[in-house]
Design a protein around this motif. Structure first.
Motif, short mmCIF file in Angstrom:
data_model
loop_
_atom_site.label_atom_id
_atom_site.label_comp_id
_atom_site.label_asym_id
_atom_site.label_seq_id
_atom_site.Cartn_x
_atom_site.Cartn_y
_atom_site.Cartn_z
N GLU A 19 31.06 11.88 -3.13
CA GLU A 19 29.83 12.24 -2.42
C GLU A 19 28.72 12.72 -3.36
O GLU A 19 27.55 12.36 -3.18
N GLU A 20 29.05 13.52 -4.37
CA GLU A 20 28.01 14.01 -5.27
C GLU A 20 27.42 12.88 -6.12
O GLU A 20 26.22 12.87 -6.40
N ARG A 23 25.00 11.17 -3.85
CA ARG A 23 23.76 11.95 -3.74
C ARG A 23 22.90 11.79 -4.99
O ARG A 23 21.68 11.64 -4.90
N GLU A 34 18.72 12.65 2.50
CA GLU A 34 20.06 12.81 3.08
C GLU A 34 19.94 13.16 4.56
O GLU A 34 19.07 13.93 4.96
N LYS A 37 25.45 14.56 8.60
CA LYS A 37 26.44 13.88 9.43
C LYS A 37 26.83 14.80 10.59
O LYS A 37 26.85 16.02 10.44
N ARG A 42 32.32 14.91 9.64
CA ARG A 42 32.27 15.42 8.27
C ARG A 42 33.63 15.44 7.58
O ARG A 42 33.71 15.23 6.37
N GLY A 45 34.67 12.69 5.15
CA GLY A 45 34.00 12.53 3.87
C GLY A 45 32.83 11.58 3.99
O GLY A 45 32.46 11.13 5.07
N GLY A 46 32.23 11.27 2.86
CA GLY A 46 31.09 10.38 2.85
C GLY A 46 29.80 11.14 3.01
O GLY A 46 29.77 12.36 3.17
N VAL A 47 28.71 10.41 2.95
CA VAL A 47 27.38 11.00 3.05
C VAL A 47 26.42 9.95 3.62
O VAL A 47 26.61 8.76 3.40
N HIS A 57 24.93 4.56 5.26
CA HIS A 57 26.07 5.46 5.31
C HIS A 57 27.01 5.10 4.16
O HIS A 57 27.37 3.92 4.00
N ILE A 60 33.98 6.84 2.92
CA ILE A 60 35.11 6.93 2.00
C ILE A 60 36.18 5.94 2.42
O ILE A 60 36.54 5.88 3.60
#
Length: 122
Positions: A19-20, A23, A34, A37, A42, A45-47, A57, A60
Motif C-alpha cells: 500500500e505505501e 501511495r 487517495e 475505502k 479495509r 488491504g489495498g488502497v 483501486h 491485494i
C-alpha cells in the motif's frame, strides 16, 4: 431495460503489504488523490485513488502476477510535461504512435502493471 452509464472504477492488483508503494507512486508521483475505502473493506488491504472523475483501486492479490497486457488507460493533458515529470522520478516509459489521433506512452507502476497515458491531438 438497462443501460451502462460509465466505468465506475478500474482495479489493478498488487502484492501484499504494498500500500505505501502504491501511495508513493499514484499519489506522490502521479498526483492522484487517495479515496478512503469503506471500513468493511479495509481489512482486505489495498488502497483507492481518484484521478479526475475516475477511480483506480489497487487490490491485494496473492499470488500476485502483474498485468502486462491488460491495463488502465488515463487521458492526460500536456503529455510532454508528464513525460518530463516521469523522467525526473526515474520512471521509464515507452512511446507509442500507433493510435491515430493520439500521443501516448506506456509505463509500469511499482508492481509491474502496465499503464497507458495518452493525450488526444487537437
Amino acid at each position: 431495460m438497462f443501460s451502462f452509464k460509465r466505468i465506475d472504477h478500474v482495479q489493478l492488483a498488487a502484492p501484499k503489504g504494498s500500500e505505501e508503494m502504491a501511495r508513493a507512486f499514484y499519489n506522490g508521483i502521479l498526483g492522484f488523490s487517495e479515496v478512503e475505502k469503506p471500513e468493511v473493506l479495509r481489512a482486505r488491504g489495498g488502497v483507492w485513488f481518484m484521478a479526475g472523475e475516475n477511480q483506480l483501486h489497487i487490490g491485494i492479490e496473492e499470488p500476485f502476477i502483474p498485468a502486462k497486457k491488460a491495463h488502465a488507460a488515463f487521458e492526460v493533458q500536456t503529455l510532454e510535461e508528464l513525460k518530463k515529470h516521469l523522467t525526473q522520478h526515474d520512471i521509464s516509459f515507452v512511446e507509442d504512435d500507433l493510435l491515430p489521433g493520439a500521443n501516448r506512452i506506456y509505463a509500469e507502476d511499482p508492481f509491474g502493471n502496465r499503464i497507458e497515458l495518452l493525450e488526444w491531438k487537437k
